[in-house]
Design an enzyme around this catalytic site. Structure first.
Site, PDB file in Angstrom:
ATOM      1  N   GLU A 175      -5.941 -10.888  -1.350  1.00 56.42           N
ATOM      2  CA  GLU A 175      -6.718 -10.741  -0.101  1.00 56.42           C
ATOM      3  C   GLU A 175      -8.202 -10.718  -0.431  1.00 56.42           C
ATOM      4  O   GLU A 175      -8.944  -9.839   0.001  1.00 56.42           O
ATOM      5  CB  GLU A 175      -6.315  -9.453   0.631  1.00 56.42           C
ATOM      6  CG  GLU A 175      -4.835  -9.357   0.931  1.00 56.42           C
ATOM      7  CD  GLU A 175      -4.432  -8.146   1.757  1.00 56.42           C
ATOM      8  OE1 GLU A 175      -5.307  -7.448   2.309  1.00 56.42           O
ATOM      9  OE2 GLU A 175      -3.214  -7.894   1.853  1.00 56.42           O
ATOM     10  N   GLU A 230       0.793  -1.240   0.000  1.00 51.94           N
ATOM     11  CA  GLU A 230       0.000   0.000   0.000  1.00 51.94           C
ATOM     12  C   GLU A 230       0.824   1.288   0.000  1.00 51.94           C
ATOM     13  O   GLU A 230       0.641   2.158   0.842  1.00 51.94           O
ATOM     14  CB  GLU A 230      -0.960  -0.006   1.192  1.00 51.94           C
ATOM     15  CG  GLU A 230      -1.865  -1.228   1.222  1.00 51.94           C
ATOM     16  CD  GLU A 230      -2.872  -1.223   2.375  1.00 51.94           C
ATOM     17  OE1 GLU A 230      -2.782  -0.340   3.240  1.00 51.94           O
ATOM     18  OE2 GLU A 230      -3.745  -2.094   2.395  1.00 51.94           O
TER      19      GLU A 230
HETATM   20  C1  XIL Z   1      -6.291  -6.808   8.303  1.00 48.81           C
HETATM   21  C2  XIL Z   1      -6.559  -8.005   9.210  1.00 48.81           C
HETATM   22  O1  XIL Z   1      -7.394  -8.913   8.524  1.00 48.81           O
HETATM   23  C3  XIL Z   1      -7.217  -7.532  10.475  1.00 48.81           C
HETATM   24  O2  XIL Z   1      -7.350  -8.624  11.414  1.00 48.81           O
HETATM   25  C4  XIL Z   1      -6.429  -6.402  11.129  1.00 48.81           C
HETATM   26  O3  XIL Z   1      -7.106  -5.912  12.255  1.00 48.81           O
HETATM   27  C5  XIL Z   1      -6.199  -5.278  10.133  1.00 48.81           C
HETATM   28  O4  XIL Z   1      -5.565  -5.802   8.968  1.00 48.81           O
HETATM   29  N1  XIL Z   1      -4.778  -4.879   3.831  1.00 48.81           N
HETATM   30  C6  XIL Z   1      -3.820  -5.768   4.234  1.00 48.81           C
HETATM   31  C7  XIL Z   1      -4.108  -6.731   5.326  1.00 48.81           C
HETATM   32  O5  XIL Z   1      -2.747  -5.836   3.597  1.00 48.81           O
HETATM   33  O6  XIL Z   1      -2.966  -7.024   6.090  1.00 48.81           O
HETATM   34  C8  XIL Z   1      -5.217  -6.230   6.226  1.00 48.81           C
HETATM   35  O7  XIL Z   1      -5.514  -7.243   7.185  1.00 48.81           O
HETATM   36  C9  XIL Z   1      -6.419  -5.836   5.401  1.00 48.81           C
HETATM   37  C10 XIL Z   1      -6.077  -4.726   4.446  1.00 48.81           C
END
Ligand code: XIL
Length: 382
Positions: A267, A162
């Site tokens: 994701e 990001e």
């Molecule tokens: C999220 C997790 O799923 C949560 O448990 C945590 O509280 C916050 O992060 N982008 C990413 C992930 O790269 O690491 C994030 O994961 C979601 C957004």
């Protein structure tokens, strides 16, 4: 108690391995992992309970259905490196052991991210930004230590997560403020030195928007022109029933692949709940207030919504299979609906249905669809 749980987990795993029925309602002979083998890696983000054996049911389903894992939280700097001179490898070691025991393609997530950042990382004891030299040294040590520890076992790393805003400009993170855009090539270089065989990825959300997409592509091309290793571009895909649209996703897959990088859906989840963003920035930092209206399915999901969700999910998987020559992996951001971060983001305390397995760990219709569609395709990698 722990022994009983482990024992049950082993029995369940053996059962699952022999029958291939874990988490599927019907007596489906195959699992996603089996039918997608050699075509696309099928991944799951795992939480600590799944890798330390507390959630033995979830852990067995993941082992049967998925052949790649990503750590949901345990490798983020605030967890793994909470103080400059202290690392905490308890959860990450269990994560890697779990992956090794189950023959997984293990992903490391993530080395450099402004969020869930260890508070000490970019500042001195007075809270002021450190100098570029100090930050470079800290980055190098952090990356060397973690990548080095899992060398040869973690096969791919989300090196930078990001780094861009939706308008394509660089995010004003501490890394950027202190080192400028050079923090990205530095991070990739340190990771490569620590494990020359590991694949290295750039990962981000909102990758369908043209401005962010083009900035990522130009950053990747610059890395490649300098001879710095980058293997893949990850599209997070925290989706809703409206966003992103399929044709935009296809366009981005093709554009990212044109850099010569592998493309990954890293994701994936798809919320059925009202989306408060309406075009605004979908950063993890953005949250909205809970009202009953924003949580319409707290007592269950109507069939019509479930059907629409399964259909849209199927459309996405057909698209991924169509582009399996360049898509190396599709990772779901969690196993079962009850595990999902979408229940709490971008509004806390809702009941969402974003993943392939429901709250009772039963597979949704989409799992059988993926299995039958995957059987039909043969994939030649680019
Ligand atoms: C999220 C997790 O799923 C949560 O448990 C945590 O509280 C916050 O992060 N982008 C990413 C992930 O790269 O690491 C994030 O994961 C979601 C957004």
């Amino acid at each position: 108690m722990k022994y009983i749980q482990s024992y049950l987990a082993i029995i369940l795993f053996v059962f699952v391995s022999c029958t291939g029925t874990a988490g599927t309602k019907k007596t489906e002979a195959s699992t996603m992992r089996q039918v997608l083998n050699g075509k696309i890696l099928i991944g799951c983000a795992v939480n600590v309970n799944q890798t330390n054996g507390e959630d033995s049911v979830g852990s067995a389903i993941i082992a049967a259905q998925y052949n790649s894992i990503t750590p949901e939280n345990c490798m983020k700097s605030e967890v793994i490196h909470p103080e400059e001179n202290r690392y905490d490898f308890i959860a990450s070691d269990a994560y890697v052991d779990y992956g090794m025991n189950h023959g997984m393609f293990i992903i490391g997530h993530c080395l450099v991210w402004h969020s869930q950042l260890a508070p000490w990382f970019c500042v001195d004891k007075d809270g002021k930004n450190v100098s570029p030299e100090v930050l470079k040294q800290r980055l190098k040590t952090h990356i060397e230590t973690i990548v080095g520890r899992y060398k040869g076992r973690i096969k791919g790393w989300d090196v930078v997560n990001e780094a861009f805003n939706d308008d394509g400009t660089y995010r004003q993170s501490k890394f950027y403020q202190i080192l400028g855009e050079e923090f990205i090539p530095l991070a990739f270089q340190y990771a490569h030195e620590a494990d020359p065989d590991a694949e290295l990825y750039y990962n981000d959300y909102s990758m369908v928007g043209a401005q962010k997409r083009d900035s990522v592509i130009s950053m990747v091309r610059k890395l490649k022109a300098r001879g710095i290793r980058i293997d893949g571009i990850g599209m997070q895909m925290h989706s809703t029933m409206e966003d992103p649209n399929l044709s935009g996703v296809e366009k981005s897959i093709e554009a990212f692949a044109s850099t010569g990088c592998k493309v990954m859906i890293t994701e994936f989840d798809m919320s059925v709940l009202p989306n408060p963003f309406a075009g605004t920035n979908a950063s993890v930092a953005n949250r909205f207030a809970y009202t009953e209206k924003t949580d319409p399915f707290s007592k269950g999901l109507p069939d019509s919504v479930s059907t629409a969700w399964n259909k849209r999910m199927n459309d996405f998987f057909l698209l991924f299979l169509k582009h399996a020559d360049v898509i190396s992996r599709v990772t779901m951001w969690g196993l079962a609906d009850s595990d999902s971060w979408r229940n709490d983001w971008p509004i806390r305390g809702r009941t969402d249905y974003p993943l392939l397995f429901d709250r009772s760990h039963q597979s949704k219709a989409i799992v059988d669809s993926i299995i039958s569609e995957a059987k039909k395709v043969s994939v030649v990698k680019r």
